[in-house]
Scaffold this motif. Structure first.
Motif, PDB file in Angstrom:
ATOM      1  N   ALA A  15      77.285 -60.629   9.333  1.00 18.44           N
ATOM      2  CA  ALA A  15      75.351 -60.473   9.410  1.00 18.44           C
ATOM      3  C   ALA A  15      75.876 -59.258   9.277  1.00 18.44           C
ATOM      4  O   ALA A  15      74.925 -57.815   9.197  1.00 18.44           O
ATOM      5  CB  ALA A  15      74.537 -60.811   9.490  1.00 18.44           C
ATOM      6  N   SER A  18      77.778 -56.051   7.466  1.00 16.01           N
ATOM      7  CA  SER A  18      76.865 -56.097   6.574  1.00 16.01           C
ATOM      8  C   SER A  18      76.346 -55.498   6.237  1.00 16.01           C
ATOM      9  O   SER A  18      75.601 -54.452   5.301  1.00 16.01           O
ATOM     10  CB  SER A  18      76.640 -57.479   5.720  1.00 16.01           C
ATOM     11  OG  SER A  18      75.834 -58.072   6.625  1.00 16.01           O
ATOM     12  N   LEU A  19      75.519 -54.874   7.852  1.00 13.49           N
ATOM     13  CA  LEU A  19      74.125 -54.078   7.960  1.00 13.49           C
ATOM     14  C   LEU A  19      75.021 -52.356   7.775  1.00 13.49           C
ATOM     15  O   LEU A  19      74.396 -52.120   7.186  1.00 13.49           O
ATOM     16  CB  LEU A  19      73.620 -54.673   9.260  1.00 13.49           C
ATOM     17  CG  LEU A  19      72.076 -53.621   9.477  1.00 13.49           C
ATOM     18  CD1 LEU A  19      71.581 -53.234   8.405  1.00 13.49           C
ATOM     19  CD2 LEU A  19      71.448 -54.013  10.817  1.00 13.49           C
ATOM     20  N   SER A  57      71.039 -58.327   4.549  1.00 15.38           N
ATOM     21  CA  SER A  57      71.417 -57.963   5.781  1.00 15.38           C
ATOM     22  C   SER A  57      70.815 -58.229   7.264  1.00 15.38           C
ATOM     23  O   SER A  57      71.194 -58.451   7.920  1.00 15.38           O
ATOM     24  CB  SER A  57      71.945 -56.747   5.921  1.00 15.38           C
ATOM     25  OG  SER A  57      73.302 -56.578   4.172  1.00 15.38           O
TER      26      SER A  57
END
Length: 179
Positions: A15, A18-19, A57
């Motif tokens: 996560a 992905s951010l 995200s």
């Protein structure tokens, strides 16, 4: 349950990555430009379409940082409500008396929630709860308040049943547990 908690714990890294990936094109396009030039750059590179991936995200980050804590707390409470505590072991000292044992049940734990701002003593005690179905719940106690040796000490109870996620499951007040 342990597999789900481990899955959500390791999903935290995905996560966060992905951010960073979703924000990186905007940071790269903007660079050191002035604030007034940001909107034409975003329109030129069509980076407004990246908001869907960024919002997913952010939602994923919120979920993976909260769900394991909720699962650990619910598992701890359900285990204690389904099974009776036979003994408490803290730093190789065993407690069998009824007054000590009933302090570790969820109703008693929820009654005395204490914020972490009031931490004065950070000494940690490790122990476990022995249940009637031969299950062992590992816990850690952190002494919060102690003004003198003869007063009642308030402890934060932290579940160590799943080593990846240590979650505060409540607090107890006792003058029986000594260290």
């Amino acid at each position: 349950m342990g597999t789900a908690i481990s899955f959500f714990y390791y999903l935290r890294y995905i996560a966060i990555i992905s951010l960073i990936i979703s924000i990186f094109p905007i940071v790269k396009a903007v660079g050191f430009k002035r604030i007034n030039d940001i909107i034409p750059i975003l329109e030129e590179h069509d980076l407004y379409t990246n908001h869907f991936f960024a919002s997913i995200s952010i939602i994923l980050i919120v979920v993976v940082f909260n769900v394991p804590n909720i699962l650990v707390e619910k598992k701890y409470e359900s285990t204690l409500t389904d099974n009776k505590i036979l003994s408490v072991e803290i730093e190789n000292q065993y407690y069998y008396d009824n007054e000590t044992l009933k302090q570790f049940y969820p109703k008693e734990l929820k009654r005395l929630q204490i914020s972490t701002e009031r931490l004065k003593n950070k000494k940690k005690l490790y122990g476990c709860l022995h249940l009637e179905n031969n299950e062992i719940l590992y816990i850690k106690l952190i002494g919060i308040e102690q003004s003198s040796t003869d007063t009642i000490i308030t402890y934060k109870v932290i579940s160590r049943q799943f080593p990846l996620v240590e979650k505060e499951v409540g607090s107890i007040q006792s003058n029986i547990i000594n260290y």
